[in-house]
Design a protein around this motif. Structure first.
Motif, PDB file in Angstrom:
ATOM      1  N   ASP A 143       0.879  -1.164   0.000  1.00 55.56           N
ATOM      2  CA  ASP A 143       0.000   0.000   0.000  1.00 55.56           C
ATOM      3  C   ASP A 143       0.917   1.214   0.000  1.00 55.56           C
ATOM      4  OD1 ASP A 143      -1.700   2.091   0.458  1.00 55.56           O
ATOM      5  OD2 ASP A 143      -2.370   1.424   2.430  1.00 55.56           O
ATOM      6  N   GLU A 144       0.991   1.898  -1.143  1.00 50.10           N
ATOM      7  CA  GLU A 144       1.974   2.965  -1.290  1.00 50.10           C
ATOM      8  C   GLU A 144       1.830   4.043  -0.223  1.00 50.10           C
ATOM      9  OE1 GLU A 144       0.238   1.682  -3.665  1.00 50.10           O
ATOM     10  OE2 GLU A 144       1.618   0.889  -5.162  1.00 50.10           O
ATOM     11  N   ALA A 145       0.605   4.282   0.219  1.00 51.84           N
ATOM     12  CA  ALA A 145       0.386   5.330   1.216  1.00 51.84           C
ATOM     13  C   ALA A 145       1.028   4.984   2.551  1.00 51.84           C
ATOM     14  CB  ALA A 145      -1.106   5.573   1.400  1.00 51.84           C
ATOM     15  N   ASN A 146       1.093   3.681   2.869  1.00 55.51           N
ATOM     16  CA  ASN A 146       1.615   3.262   4.168  1.00 55.51           C
ATOM     17  C   ASN A 146       2.947   2.523   4.077  1.00 55.51           C
ATOM     18  OD1 ASN A 146      -0.724   4.180   5.670  1.00 55.51           O
ATOM     19  ND2 ASN A 146      -1.823   2.443   4.778  1.00 55.51           N
ATOM     20  N   ASP A 147       3.238   1.953   2.920  1.00 58.13           N
ATOM     21  CA  ASP A 147       4.440   1.126   2.773  1.00 58.13           C
ATOM     22  C   ASP A 147       5.438   1.728   1.796  1.00 58.13           C
ATOM     23  OD1 ASP A 147       3.102  -0.780   4.389  1.00 58.13           O
ATOM     24  OD2 ASP A 147       2.097  -1.586   2.612  1.00 58.13           O
ATOM     25  N   GLY A 148       5.307   3.033   1.537  1.00 55.35           N
ATOM     26  CA  GLY A 148       6.108   3.654   0.487  1.00 55.35           C
ATOM     27  C   GLY A 148       7.598   3.472   0.656  1.00 55.35           C
ATOM     28  N   ASP A 149       8.127   3.779   1.843  1.00 53.24           N
ATOM     29  CA  ASP A 149       9.575   3.701   2.057  1.00 53.24           C
ATOM     30  C   ASP A 149      10.076   2.271   1.897  1.00 53.24           C
ATOM     31  OD1 ASP A 149       9.650   6.396   2.510  1.00 53.24           O
ATOM     32  OD2 ASP A 149       9.659   6.236   4.695  1.00 53.24           O
ATOM     33  N   GLU A 150       9.352   1.327   2.486  1.00 53.87           N
ATOM     34  CA  GLU A 150       9.751  -0.079   2.368  1.00 53.87           C
ATOM     35  C   GLU A 150       9.715  -0.531   0.915  1.00 53.87           C
ATOM     36  OE1 GLU A 150       8.109  -4.520   3.649  1.00 53.87           O
ATOM     37  OE2 GLU A 150       7.338  -2.725   4.657  1.00 53.87           O
ATOM     38  N   MET A 151       8.672  -0.134   0.193  1.00 53.51           N
ATOM     39  CA  MET A 151       8.534  -0.531  -1.201  1.00 53.51           C
ATOM     40  C   MET A 151       9.668   0.038  -2.051  1.00 53.51           C
ATOM     41  SD  MET A 151       5.458   0.259  -3.906  1.00 53.51           S
ATOM     42  CE  MET A 151       6.028   1.950  -4.154  1.00 53.51           C
ATOM     43  N   ILE A 152       9.997   1.305  -1.840  1.00 54.18           N
ATOM     44  CA  ILE A 152      11.053   1.935  -2.632  1.00 54.18           C
ATOM     45  C   ILE A 152      12.388   1.229  -2.411  1.00 54.18           C
ATOM     46  CG2 ILE A 152      12.404   4.048  -2.926  1.00 54.18           C
ATOM     47  CD1 ILE A 152       9.802   5.588  -2.217  1.00 54.18           C
ATOM     48  N   GLN A 153      12.707   0.942  -1.159  1.00 56.05           N
ATOM     49  CA  GLN A 153      13.965   0.249  -0.888  1.00 56.05           C
ATOM     50  C   GLN A 153      13.982  -1.138  -1.519  1.00 56.05           C
ATOM     51  OE1 GLN A 153      16.688   1.739   0.335  1.00 56.05           O
ATOM     52  NE2 GLN A 153      15.343   3.537   0.266  1.00 56.05           N
ATOM     53  N   ARG A 154      12.817  -1.798  -1.554  1.00 55.12           N
ATOM     54  CA  ARG A 154      12.747  -3.118  -2.194  1.00 55.12           C
ATOM     55  C   ARG A 154      12.959  -2.991  -3.700  1.00 55.12           C
ATOM     56  NH1 ARG A 154      14.708  -6.718  -1.256  1.00 55.12           N
ATOM     57  NH2 ARG A 154      14.187  -8.756  -2.038  1.00 55.12           N
ATOM     58  N   ILE A 155      12.366  -1.973  -4.305  1.00 55.82           N
ATOM     59  CA  ILE A 155      12.585  -1.723  -5.734  1.00 55.82           C
ATOM     60  C   ILE A 155      14.069  -1.534  -6.003  1.00 55.82           C
ATOM     61  CG2 ILE A 155      12.233  -0.048  -7.593  1.00 55.82           C
ATOM     62  CD1 ILE A 155       9.447   0.495  -6.345  1.00 55.82           C
ATOM     63  N   TYR A 156      14.708  -0.719  -5.183  1.00 55.19           N
ATOM     64  CA  TYR A 156      16.125  -0.426  -5.401  1.00 55.19           C
ATOM     65  C   TYR A 156      16.987  -1.672  -5.190  1.00 55.19           C
ATOM     66  CZ  TYR A 156      14.887   4.542  -5.474  1.00 55.19           C
ATOM     67  OH  TYR A 156      14.353   5.773  -5.793  1.00 55.19           O
ATOM     68  N   ASP A 157      16.606  -2.513  -4.228  1.00 52.72           N
ATOM     69  CA  ASP A 157      17.355  -3.755  -4.022  1.00 52.72           C
ATOM     70  C   ASP A 157      17.242  -4.665  -5.246  1.00 52.72           C
ATOM     71  OD1 ASP A 157      18.153  -2.960  -1.522  1.00 52.72           O
ATOM     72  OD2 ASP A 157      16.683  -4.170  -0.435  1.00 52.72           O
ATOM     73  N   LEU A 158      16.046  -4.777  -5.797  1.00 46.57           N
ATOM     74  CA  LEU A 158      15.857  -5.633  -6.973  1.00 46.57           C
ATOM     75  C   LEU A 158      16.572  -5.051  -8.189  1.00 46.57           C
ATOM     76  CD1 LEU A 158      12.097  -6.618  -6.550  1.00 46.57           C
ATOM     77  CD2 LEU A 158      14.126  -7.976  -5.983  1.00 46.57           C
ATOM     78  N   ALA A 159      16.534  -3.730  -8.333  1.00 43.22           N
ATOM     79  CA  ALA A 159      17.268  -3.096  -9.430  1.00 43.22           C
ATOM     80  C   ALA A 159      18.766  -3.319  -9.261  1.00 43.22           C
ATOM     81  CB  ALA A 159      16.949  -1.608  -9.478  1.00 43.22           C
TER      82      ALA A 159
END
Length: 287
Positions: free
Chosen positions: A201-217
């Motif tokens: 949920d981008e509104a509540n999990d934004g920071d965690e999601m972004i770091q996960r995106i960057y880890d996968l990239a």
């Protein structure tokens, strides 16, 4: 940024503000604040330098004395923030500990999408003198104010880098000054499918999601470097930075893990909040 609005926050009326704007010390202070605001992060050294420049002329300085005192308080608070954001850490230890890996099937599938998208996008860059790449994430709004979540790729060329070095006197790692700072976007469908699969949920999990995106990239780029992808395209290894609009210490940790430290200079690490250690400074002084 309209810095007159910043001074207006300190209770100055229009006439007083106009008089203040003619003060050379105020102009110097505002130029320094502008530099801090645009450099991509608050560095502790910047704040210390600024506070030293804004001493009031005397106890009876009226509005000038009052505004300088208030600005010193403000910049002191910013200095505390800068020291908090850029606490001293050991880069080598952090790089060794950082191990970006997909955690499940959804991650592995999206990492494969990212890897193919990076490779295809870089192949489509209409230049052969590419010297820097960056992958980042941001939230964008359309004409109807609907939010869109975007992963983008930016690139810089030797031609643009040379112009930046001539203009700024050093290598410029801030992608805002690059040749194309948003060349291509990741397709919406696989990105949305991954977010849904992970329950973000981008509104509540934004920071965690972004770091996960960057880890996968990061994991995807590590594989591409092992395959010597940029060497085959451009004749040399090209650094890939993975971050958004501002650089942090984690930016440098990720960049070194993905690319190797030798592809970055002191200006990059300074942008990320690292300062040269005493041994390096001594060596530079002796040289």
């Amino acid at each position: 940024m309209d810095l007159s609005k910043l001074l207006g926050q300190f209770g100055l009326d229009a006439d007083s503000l106009q008089d203040m704007m003619q003060d050379p010390k105020v102009q110097t202070m505002m130029n320094k604040i502008s530099g801090i605001m645009t450099q991509g992060g608050i560095m502790p050294g910047d704040v210390e330098d600024l506070v030293g420049e804004i001493e009031p002329d005397g106890e009876d300085g009226g509005d000038s004395t009052d505004i300088f005192g208030k600005m010193q308080d403000l910049m002191g608070d910013m200095g505390d923030l800068g020291n908090y954001l850029y606490e001293e850490i050991d880069l080598d230890e952090e790089v060794a500990a950082y191990d970006p890996q997909p955690e499940d099937a959804a991650d592995r599938k999206f990492m494969a999408v990212l890897k193919e998208w990076i490779a295809q996008t870089v192949r489509e860059i209409p230049a052969q003198d590419v010297c820097m790449l960056e992958i980042g994430y941001h939230e964008a709004f359309d004409a109807e104010d609907q939010v869109h979540y975007e992963i983008w790729l930016a690139y810089n060329t030797e031609e643009t880098a040379a112009k930046n070095r001539e203009r700024f006197g050093q290598e410029v790692w801030n992608w805002i000054n690059w040749t194309d700072n948003q060349f291509r976007l990741v397709p919406d469908e696989p990105f949305a499918a991954w977010r849904e699969a992970q329950g973000y949920d981008e509104a509540n999990d934004g920071d965690e999601m972004i770091q996960r995106i960057y880890d996968l990239a990061a994991a995807a780029v590590i594989e591409l470097h092992k395959e010597r992808f940029t060497e085959q395209l451009f004749g040399r290894k090209v650094p890939v930075i993975i971050e958004g609009y501002e650089y942090y210490q984690k930016t440098a940790i990720r960049a070194v893990k993905v690319n190797g430290e030798e592809l970055f200079d002191a200006a990059f690490f300074s942008d990320c909040g690292f300062e040269p250690d005493d041994e390096d400074e001594t060596a530079d002084d002796e040289a």
